[in-house]
Design a protein around this motif. Structure first.
Motif, PDB file in Angstrom:
ATOM      1  N   TYR A   8       0.854  -1.189   0.000  1.00  0.00           N
ATOM      2  CA  TYR A   8       0.000   0.000   0.000  1.00  0.00           C
ATOM      3  C   TYR A   8       0.889   1.238   0.000  1.00  0.00           C
ATOM      4  O   TYR A   8       1.275   1.759   1.034  1.00  0.00           O
ATOM      5  N   ASN A  81      -9.983  -1.643   1.452  1.00  0.00           N
ATOM      6  CA  ASN A  81      -9.040  -1.419   2.547  1.00  0.00           C
ATOM      7  C   ASN A  81      -9.751  -0.875   3.788  1.00  0.00           C
ATOM      8  O   ASN A  81      -9.368  -1.188   4.920  1.00  0.00           O
ATOM      9  N   PRO A  89      -3.737  -4.045   3.837  1.00  0.00           N
ATOM     10  CA  PRO A  89      -3.925  -3.009   2.811  1.00  0.00           C
ATOM     11  C   PRO A  89      -3.030  -3.240   1.607  1.00  0.00           C
ATOM     12  O   PRO A  89      -1.884  -3.690   1.742  1.00  0.00           O
TER      13      PRO A  89
END
Length: 328
Positions: A8, A81, A89
């Motif tokens: 992420y 998420n 994530p």
């Protein structure tokens, strides 16, 4: 490529935009001379007093569709998420949505199903939130209105009212008031449409809106045989995904399990709703892009053999681009 989006990282937005451009490059280069864009159903066309059908050039049409897909990919990534449906994530949901929204050339242009994907994402935000809501009546009412607005744009969207009711069963104790609230929300929008018909002396034709719902389910679907080749890696990923999900399904939180059940039913209902339209269009299956992207993201996030999943993803992307340049 997959490992890059497993992390992420905000800079992945740039990579996502680059992938989006690459996935559409073939169609941009070989864009047809004319592309039709029908924004709403014929029974609501007079509500949009603008001649938009031929407003966009083919290139503008494709680029605007790409912008909408990019926005939807970011919204989906945030949604997944936010509710932690993948357990960690990542940017894989956004990547997989961009890929799923590029499978066939009809997916690459402006269409009612593409517009309706914004409503699907909005609905999922509210549907996933039902699990921790004390009073769901106002949310159910809003969801009924969303389905009605989607029906004005694309009539097969009407069947997503089933998703609202299924979500009420999955996430909430049974309360008939929640179900009635969703129906009232749906009726509210069409009540105002009926008023519009009445004021324009067309109320006698209002019932024709629902006639396509009586269309018989087709015995066969005519699709270019080469289009099925693109579905081979898609089918492989789906099968691997369901095996992966099954391994950890009962180890997940209850809300996560129910969310995946809802996404699977969303995929099935959206896919089967195509028969409502007399003229079959592949663009209808854009309604399946959101759940497809989530399932794909789950597999690629937890796949262990890097050489295998990277080659599988490369094969999928390569086949999509290849068939954009070769229409046979």
């Amino acid at each position: 490529m997959i490992n890059l989006f497993r992390i992420y990282n905000p800079f992945n937005v740039i990579w996502l935009a680059l992938v989006l451009l690459v996935m559409r490059l073939g169609y941009i280069i070989k864009a047809p001379d004319h592309l039709d864009f029908i924004f709403v159903e014929p029974f609501t066309r007079t509500l949009v007093p603008v001649a938009y059908e031929n407003y966009f050039s083919p290139s503008a049409n494709i680029l605007l569709a790409a912008v909408l897909v990019f926005a939807q990919a970011l919204l989906l990534n945030y949604l997944i998420n936010f509710y932690n449906l993948l357990g960690k994530p990542s940017f894989l949901p956004g990547l997989m949505f961009v890929v799923a929204s590029s499978l066939f050339t009809p997916f690459l242009i402006l269409s009612p199903p593409l517009i309706c994907n914004f409503l699907i994402l909005w609905m999922l935000f509210k549907l996933f939130g039902l699990y921790k809501t004390n009073d769901a009546k106002s949310t159910a009412y809003d969801l009924g209105m969303m389905v009605a607005v989607g029906s004005l744009i694309y009539l097969p969207f009407i069947y997503l009212i089933l998703i609202v009711w299924i979500a009420l069963l999955l996430f909430r104790p049974f309360d008939i008031r929640d179900w009635m609230a969703s129906l009232f929300g749906y009726v509210t929008v069409f009540f105002f449409l009926a008023v519009y018909y009445y004021l324009n002396n067309r109320l006698s034709t209002f019932y024709t809106i629902w006639l396509p719902l009586g269309t018989r389910f087709p015995n066969s679907i005519h699709i270019n045989q080469y289009s099925y080749l693109i579905l081979v890696p898609v089918a492989v990923i789906f099968i691997l995904c369901f095996f992966k999900v099954r391994q950890v399904f009962y180890k997940s939180y209850v809300q996560v399990r129910k969310s995946y059940q809802l996404l699977l039913l969303l995929f099935i209902i959206s896919a089967l709703a195509f028969y409502v339209k007399a003229e079959f269009r592949l663009s209808h299956f854009l309604l399946c892009a959101v759940p497809t992207a989530v399932f794909f993201a789950y597999y690629f996030l937890y796949a262990t053999k890097r050489w295998f999943y990277e080659i599988l993803f490369l094969l999928l992307v390569s086949s999509i681009i290849y068939f954009q340049f070769n229409t046979f």
